[in-house]
Design an enzyme around this catalytic site. Structure first.
Site, PDB file in Angstrom:
ATOM      1  N   ASP A   7       1.649   5.459  14.338  1.00 58.57           N
ATOM      2  CA  ASP A   7       2.189   4.624  13.262  1.00 58.57           C
ATOM      3  C   ASP A   7       3.429   5.248  12.629  1.00 58.57           C
ATOM      4  OD1 ASP A   7       1.053   6.778  12.003  1.00 58.57           O
ATOM      5  OD2 ASP A   7      -0.313   5.630  10.744  1.00 58.57           O
ATOM      6  N   LYS A  40       0.861  -1.186   0.000  1.00 58.59           N
ATOM      7  CA  LYS A  40       0.000   0.000   0.000  1.00 58.59           C
ATOM      8  C   LYS A  40       0.891   1.227   0.000  1.00 58.59           C
ATOM      9  CE  LYS A  40      -2.150   1.752   3.642  1.00 58.59           C
ATOM     10  NZ  LYS A  40      -3.125   1.986   4.724  1.00 58.59           N
ATOM     11  N   GLY A  50      -3.587   5.244  16.647  1.00 54.30           N
ATOM     12  CA  GLY A  50      -3.118   6.389  15.878  1.00 54.30           C
ATOM     13  C   GLY A  50      -1.613   6.483  15.702  1.00 54.30           C
ATOM     14  N   HIS A  80     -12.467  11.568  11.136  1.00 55.12           N
ATOM     15  CA  HIS A  80     -13.034  10.662  10.143  1.00 55.12           C
ATOM     16  C   HIS A  80     -12.867   9.201  10.571  1.00 55.12           C
ATOM     17  CE1 HIS A  80     -14.106   9.185   6.141  1.00 55.12           C
ATOM     18  NE2 HIS A  80     -13.005   8.461   6.136  1.00 55.12           N
TER      19      HIS A  80
END
Length: 321
Positions: free
Chosen positions: A222, A67, A220, A138
């Site tokens: 990373d 990705k 959150g 979001h």
């Protein structure tokens, strides 16, 4: 090569399918049947963006790919786009030829929410009733929808750096028929499960904000330097993670390890609990913490599933590449 545009993803991938794909890949990682490749994650020095690559190979599922994407913090306010942007590329493991390109924005949101939900399923107390949310952006809405399916929660409490965004959480709670209350951070001690989903570089959730028996999903952190919870809280908890190497280098555990509060040997793969080779939670008073760094294999698993669905439903685009 097949192309599955972003616009098709919502009609193909469900929360349940994402949950199953992520749970299976965590189990494959722990059993040695799948491996992630080292993450590239860098600040561009342009638009305050973070950009990188996550990839891996699942030998059991014969899924190979990566990705590419990251976080553009000004997208929503300046362009009306979501801040997280990504695309998944799959390759034929037998030949190396590209086999698919898949829109990764919604898939990233679904697989991230699925990861925390898998941790709740396997680590939270069965009688958990109150879920706390730190973050209201979001991704937080995806997290909350998925989490509410894992236990019979009867209350949602929430805190956010920008309180004006808390109605995002209140709306999801209302849709599920669960009351919502905004709290200060010390009020998180009421929660049986806490999900932290921010892009912070300094901690908000402290050790004295958390009660015994709580399960915390840190979703959150990373990137090197990011931090959502106090290192002392990580040290107080039994720490489970998607992948130990990432937890040490870019996850929430990086800070507790740097301060000498825990060691790499203290970290446990969540897949070991799924496989039954680790007991997971062993008491009602135990604080468990899932360090969800986000591994490439999660993205590949949900992307591979969506490609098969798109082909079956004739919405995938085939190109000669």
């Amino acid at each position: 090569m097949w192309i599955v545009p972003e616009r098709e993803i919502a009609g193909l991938m469900t929360r349940a399918a994402a949950f199953d794909a992520v749970e299976q890949v965590f189990a494959a990682m722990a059993s040695g049947d799948a491996c992630n490749f080292p993450v590239v994650r860098e600040a561009l020095g342009h638009e305050d963006a973070l950009y990188g690559f996550k990839g891996g190979f699942d030998r059991a599922g014969l899924t190979l790919g990566l990705k590419a994407g990251g976080y553009w913090p000004h997208n929503l306010e300046r362009r009306g786009l979501i801040n997280h942007q990504s695309t998944v590329f799959l390759f034929d493991p037998d030949t190396g030829k590209p086999s698919a390109m898949v829109g990764g924005n919604l898939l990233t949101a679904l697989r991230t929410a699925a990861a925390s939900s898998v941790s709740i399923k396997h680590l939270a107390r069965p009688d958990a009733k109150v879920i706390g949310m730190i973050g209201a952006g979001h991704q937080a809405t995806f997290q909350l929808r998925a989490a509410l399916e894992q236990r019979a929660f009867d209350k949602v409490i929430g805190w956010n750096y920008h309180p004006e965004m808390l109605p995002n959480l209140a709306q999801v709670a209302e849709e599920a028929g669960v009351p919502f209350e905004a709290v200060d951070l010390p009020g998180m001690d009421e929660a049986d499960v806490i999900i932290s989903i921010t892009s912070a570089f300094s901690p908000s959730l402290m050790a004295d904000h958390v009660s015994p028996g709580t399960h915390i999903a840190c979703m959150g952190t990373d990137t090197r330097g990011k931090q959502e919870v106090e290192a002392a809280l990580v040290a107080r908890a039994s720490v489970f993670t998607d992948e130990v190497a990432q937890s040490v280098s870019i996850g929430e555990a990086q800070h507790a390890i740097a301060e000498g509060l825990i060691t790499q040997a203290d970290l446990i793969q969540l897949g070991a609990v799924i496989n039954g080779t680790h007991p997971g939670r062993t008491s009602d008073d135990q604080i468990t913490l899932f360090d969800g760094t986000g591994v490439g294999l999660q993205d590949l698993a949900v992307a591979a599933a969506v490609v098969n669905l798109a082909i079956d439903r004739s919405v995938a685009i085939q190109v000669d590449f």
